[in-house]
Design a protein around this motif. Structure first.
Motif, short mmCIF file in Angstrom:
data_model
loop_
_atom_site.label_atom_id
_atom_site.label_comp_id
_atom_site.label_asym_id
_atom_site.label_seq_id
_atom_site.Cartn_x
_atom_site.Cartn_y
_atom_site.Cartn_z
N ASN A 113 18.95 10.02 6.29
CA ASN A 113 19.12 11.29 7.01
C ASN A 113 17.89 12.19 6.83
OD1 ASN A 113 21.69 10.51 7.90
ND2 ASN A 113 22.61 11.23 5.99
N ASP A 114 16.72 11.58 7.03
CA ASP A 114 15.42 12.25 6.97
C ASP A 114 15.04 12.76 5.58
OD1 ASP A 114 14.88 11.88 9.72
OD2 ASP A 114 16.15 13.59 10.21
N LYS A 115 15.83 12.42 4.57
CA LYS A 115 15.49 12.81 3.20
C LYS A 115 14.87 11.61 2.49
CE LYS A 115 17.48 14.35 -1.17
NZ LYS A 115 18.73 14.64 -1.91
N LEU A 116 13.69 11.83 1.90
CA LEU A 116 13.01 10.77 1.18
C LEU A 116 13.79 10.44 -0.10
CD1 LEU A 116 10.56 8.90 1.02
CD2 LEU A 116 9.34 10.74 -0.17
N ILE A 117 14.33 9.22 -0.16
CA ILE A 117 15.17 8.81 -1.29
C ILE A 117 14.34 8.10 -2.36
CG2 ILE A 117 17.13 7.39 -2.00
CD1 ILE A 117 17.93 9.79 -0.33
N MET A 118 13.56 7.12 -1.94
CA MET A 118 12.73 6.38 -2.88
C MET A 118 11.37 6.13 -2.26
SD MET A 118 15.27 3.64 -4.72
CE MET A 118 14.20 3.41 -6.12
N GLN A 119 10.36 6.14 -3.11
CA GLN A 119 9.00 5.92 -2.65
C GLN A 119 8.30 4.99 -3.62
OE1 GLN A 119 6.43 9.37 -2.78
NE2 GLN A 119 5.40 8.71 -0.91
N HIS A 120 7.62 4.01 -3.08
CA HIS A 120 6.90 3.04 -3.89
C HIS A 120 5.46 3.51 -4.06
CE1 HIS A 120 5.17 -1.31 -4.21
NE2 HIS A 120 5.24 -0.74 -5.37
N CYS A 121 5.03 3.66 -5.31
CA CYS A 121 3.67 4.10 -5.61
C CYS A 121 2.98 2.99 -6.40
CB CYS A 121 3.68 5.38 -6.41
SG CYS A 121 4.61 6.71 -5.62
N GLN B 202 0.83 -1.20 0.00
CA GLN B 202 0.00 0.00 0.00
C GLN B 202 0.86 1.26 0.00
OE1 GLN B 202 -3.50 -0.30 -0.23
NE2 GLN B 202 -2.74 -2.34 -0.69
N ALA B 203 2.00 1.18 0.67
CA ALA B 203 2.93 2.31 0.73
C ALA B 203 4.29 1.77 1.12
CB ALA B 203 2.47 3.35 1.73
N GLU B 204 5.33 2.43 0.66
CA GLU B 204 6.70 1.99 0.98
C GLU B 204 7.65 3.14 0.70
OE1 GLU B 204 9.55 -1.81 -0.17
OE2 GLU B 204 8.22 -0.97 -1.68
N ASP B 205 8.57 3.38 1.62
CA ASP B 205 9.56 4.41 1.35
C ASP B 205 10.86 4.14 2.10
OD1 ASP B 205 9.64 5.95 3.96
OD2 ASP B 205 7.54 6.27 3.45
N PHE B 206 11.91 4.74 1.60
CA PHE B 206 13.23 4.64 2.20
C PHE B 206 13.78 6.05 2.35
CE2 PHE B 206 17.87 4.45 1.78
CZ PHE B 206 18.17 3.63 2.86
N ARG B 207 14.26 6.38 3.56
CA ARG B 207 14.80 7.70 3.85
C ARG B 207 16.24 7.57 4.33
NH1 ARG B 207 10.53 11.54 4.50
NH2 ARG B 207 8.52 10.49 4.27
#
Length: 200
Positions: A126-134, A119-124
């Motif tokens: 140092n608090d910066k969103l690097i990749m997001q699964h849509c 449904q949702a997935e992300d990798f950060r």
């Protein structure tokens, strides 16, 4: 110092919402049915999600007992039932002063035990969103974030993150994760099936 700082589990089996800070070595002690196995299986589910695919083979290979979809979700008297399962962890590399965070929300269709979807997935980093699964429709384009559009059955997977980002720190992170393992006692005494009469 243990770089694995925090694991959070929401809506999985008997765990409604729990986070803990693991140590270098962790020993789970408790009565039958108190949630020891649920915690370990949640980590197995998290591991499968991080590798980009959640299905019966991936779960069984990580020690997760297979069952019907409703058995994976938290459900308690009074109608409180989890609609999805949310898992996350934080990792701190003290030498590089890096903090990594991975978060995933999973759904399991009540029609098919193997129909897990992201449904949702992300990798950060140092608090910066690097990749997001849509997994569903396109969202607004963000040049600072690499949005990955796979089917709902497939996640980003850390191999995809490693291929898409030129960052040696991620390689060190992935190698460090491989050193973690779950040990399950098999002796009858350790499993509290018999009394251990051996003197300490």
């Amino acid at each position: 110092m243990n770089p694995l700082k925090k694991i959070r589990i929401q809506g999985f089996k008997s765990i409604v919402d729990q986070e803990f800070e693991p140590g270098q070595v962790n020993i789970l002690i408790g009565a039958n049915g108190s949630g020891k196995t649920a915690l370990l299986e949640a980590i197995g589910l998290l591991s499968a999600a991080m590798n980009g695919r959640v299905d019966n083979n991936a779960l069984q290979g990580r020690g997760v007992r297979l069952g019907t979809p409703q058995l994976y979700k938290s459900a308690f008297k009074g109608g409180i039932e989890a609609q999805s399962i949310h898992l996350s962890f934080q990792w701190q590399d003290e030498q590089r002063n890096d903090k990594s965070e991975y978060s995933v929300t999973l759904e399991n269709s009540n029609q098919s035990p193997s129909a897990w979807s992201y449904q949702a997935e992300d990798f950060r980093l140092n608090d910066k969103l690097i990749m997001q699964h849509c997994p569903s429709e396109e969202n607004g384009r963000n040049n600072a974030t690499q949005k990955v559009h796979f089917g709902a059955r497939h996640g980003i997977g850390f191999e995809a993150i490693y291929r898409r980002i030129e960052n040696n720190r991620l390689q060190d992170f992935l190698e460090a994760l491989k050193s973690y393992a779950i040990y399950s006692p098999t002796t009858p005494a350790l499993r509290d099936l018999i009394t251990d009469i051996t003197p300490l």
